[in-house]
Write a protein that holds these residues in place. Structure first.
Motif, PDB file in Angstrom:
ATOM      1  N   TYR A   1       2.491  -8.803   8.432  1.00 46.05           N
ATOM      2  CA  TYR A   1       3.025  -7.422   8.405  1.00 46.05           C
ATOM      3  C   TYR A   1       4.577  -7.513   8.210  1.00 46.05           C
ATOM      4  O   TYR A   1       5.208  -7.946   9.270  1.00 46.05           O
TER       5      TYR A   1
ATOM      6  N   GLY B   1       1.459   5.758   2.365  1.00 46.85           N
ATOM      7  CA  GLY B   1       0.294   4.988   2.381  1.00 46.85           C
ATOM      8  C   GLY B   1      -0.505   5.144   3.483  1.00 46.85           C
ATOM      9  O   GLY B   1      -1.828   5.130   3.533  1.00 46.85           O
ATOM     10  N   ALA B   2       0.205   5.224   4.678  1.00 48.57           N
ATOM     11  CA  ALA B   2      -0.391   5.117   6.062  1.00 48.57           C
ATOM     12  C   ALA B   2      -1.166   6.448   6.147  1.00 48.57           C
ATOM     13  O   ALA B   2      -2.235   6.457   6.777  1.00 48.57           O
TER      14      ALA B   2
ATOM     15  N   SER C   1      -7.522  -1.030  -1.421  1.00 46.70           N
ATOM     16  CA  SER C   1      -6.555  -1.987  -0.645  1.00 46.70           C
ATOM     17  C   SER C   1      -7.033  -2.663   0.438  1.00 46.70           C
ATOM     18  O   SER C   1      -6.885  -3.720   0.898  1.00 46.70           O
TER      19      SER C   1
ATOM     20  N   TYR D   1       8.168  -1.477   5.962  1.00 49.46           N
ATOM     21  CA  TYR D   1       8.710  -1.108   4.898  1.00 49.46           C
ATOM     22  C   TYR D   1      10.255  -0.846   4.757  1.00 49.46           C
ATOM     23  O   TYR D   1      10.825  -0.814   3.511  1.00 49.46           O
TER      24      TYR D   1
ATOM     25  N   ALA E   1      -7.316   4.249  -0.945  1.00 48.73           N
ATOM     26  CA  ALA E   1      -6.997   3.274   0.226  1.00 48.73           C
ATOM     27  C   ALA E   1      -8.148   2.250   0.354  1.00 48.73           C
ATOM     28  O   ALA E   1      -7.977   1.051   0.701  1.00 48.73           O
TER      29      ALA E   1
ATOM     30  N   ILE F   1       3.349  -1.405   4.117  1.00 50.02           N
ATOM     31  CA  ILE F   1       2.703  -0.291   4.067  1.00 50.02           C
ATOM     32  C   ILE F   1       3.880   1.109   3.968  1.00 50.02           C
ATOM     33  O   ILE F   1       4.631   1.221   4.907  1.00 50.02           O
TER      34      ILE F   1
ATOM     35  N   ILE G   1       0.978  -1.047   0.032  1.00 53.17           N
ATOM     36  CA  ILE G   1      -0.101  -0.049  -0.139  1.00 53.17           C
ATOM     37  C   ILE G   1       0.955   1.029   0.052  1.00 53.17           C
ATOM     38  O   ILE G   1       1.637   1.483   1.001  1.00 53.17           O
ATOM     39  N   THR G   2       0.888   2.043  -1.074  1.00 59.54           N
ATOM     40  CA  THR G   2       1.683   3.241  -1.073  1.00 59.54           C
ATOM     41  C   THR G   2       0.953   4.565  -1.246  1.00 59.54           C
ATOM     42  O   THR G   2      -0.442   4.434  -1.173  1.00 59.54           O
TER      43      THR G   2
END
Length: 232
Positions: A107, A43-44, A21, A110, A18, A39, A12-13
């Motif tokens: 998870y 993205g966050a 995703s 990144y 969003a 992520i 997720i970028t």
């Protein structure tokens, strides 16, 4: 459960979209696929701005991304978006039959280049970068990974595994179009977030699920998220 690999990487970028995703992850889990998720900071930020979900990249928990009760959203417009898009609810059909299991979320930070998805020896069914920012697209197209998402995408290209990039920005500059061409030539599928309207759209969820269904189709994942053209 089939003996085939049921792992899908999701990156997720920092592009708008969003909701695609989050719904994609829900559907992958419902179809019995384990999701290896990463992520980016941008993205966050988009997840927070568009969906009112706070994602802690340093201490991530799947519950931060999946709402059990959309009524807890603080913004009424975002609450409506989540509810009408089927996020965090159980009233949307995904499969015509039970998958036999629910997948798990794994998870990966990144910055963690030691994560399993950074290696081609870690088998997956494919990878989806959704949404895919212009910066991520450029890094992937030019094989210049600066984070784990971009590295994992490069791995999928070199291993000749399915890589799907979901840009959303419009209009497109010539360099962005060129990067899409380069990524396609390298083996990626460029799939802009452009939902169709021919399948009996009545809610926002219909548009979200159209894109998610087509993404699942690319990975050969059975689903009944949409009414298909020509089908009974």
């Amino acid at each position: 459960m089939s003996n085939r690999v049921r792992r899908v990487c999701v990156g997720i970028t920092g592009a708008s979209g969003a909701v695609y995703s989050v719904r994609l992850i829900e559907v992958l889990l419902a179809t019995g696929h384990d999701v290896h998720l990463s992520i980016s900071p941008s993205g966050a930020h988009v997840i927070r701005e568009e969906m009112d979900l706070s994602v802690d990249l340093e201490d991530f928990k799947p519950a931060q991304l999946m709402l059990d009760d959309v009524k807890h959203a603080s913004d009424s417009k975002i609450q409506l978006l989540q509810a009408s898009a089927g996020i965090g609810t159980a009233d949307s059909n995904v499969l015509s039959v039970e998958s036999g299991r629910v997948g798990d979320v794994f998870y990966h930070h990144y910055r963690d280049f030691q994560a399993p998805i950074a290696s081609g020896s870690f088998l997956t069914q494919g990878m989806i970068v959704c949404p895919c920012s212009g910066t991520s697209l450029s890094a992937i197209a030019h094989s210049s990974a600066g984070n784990l998402i971009q590295r994992a995408a490069e791995v999928h290209l070199k291993e000749r595994r399915k890589l799907i990039l979901v840009p959303r920005e419009t209009p497109l500059s010539l360099p962005q179009i060129e990067n899409m061409r380069l990524a396609t030539q390298a083996g990626a599928v460029v799939m802009p977030a452009s939902p169709g309207w021919y399948h009996g759209v009545t809610t926002l969820r219909d548009l979200v699920d159209f894109m998610v269904a087509r993404l699942c189709d690319q990975l050969g994942i059975d689903n009944c998220l949409i009414n298909r053209w020509g089908a009974e």
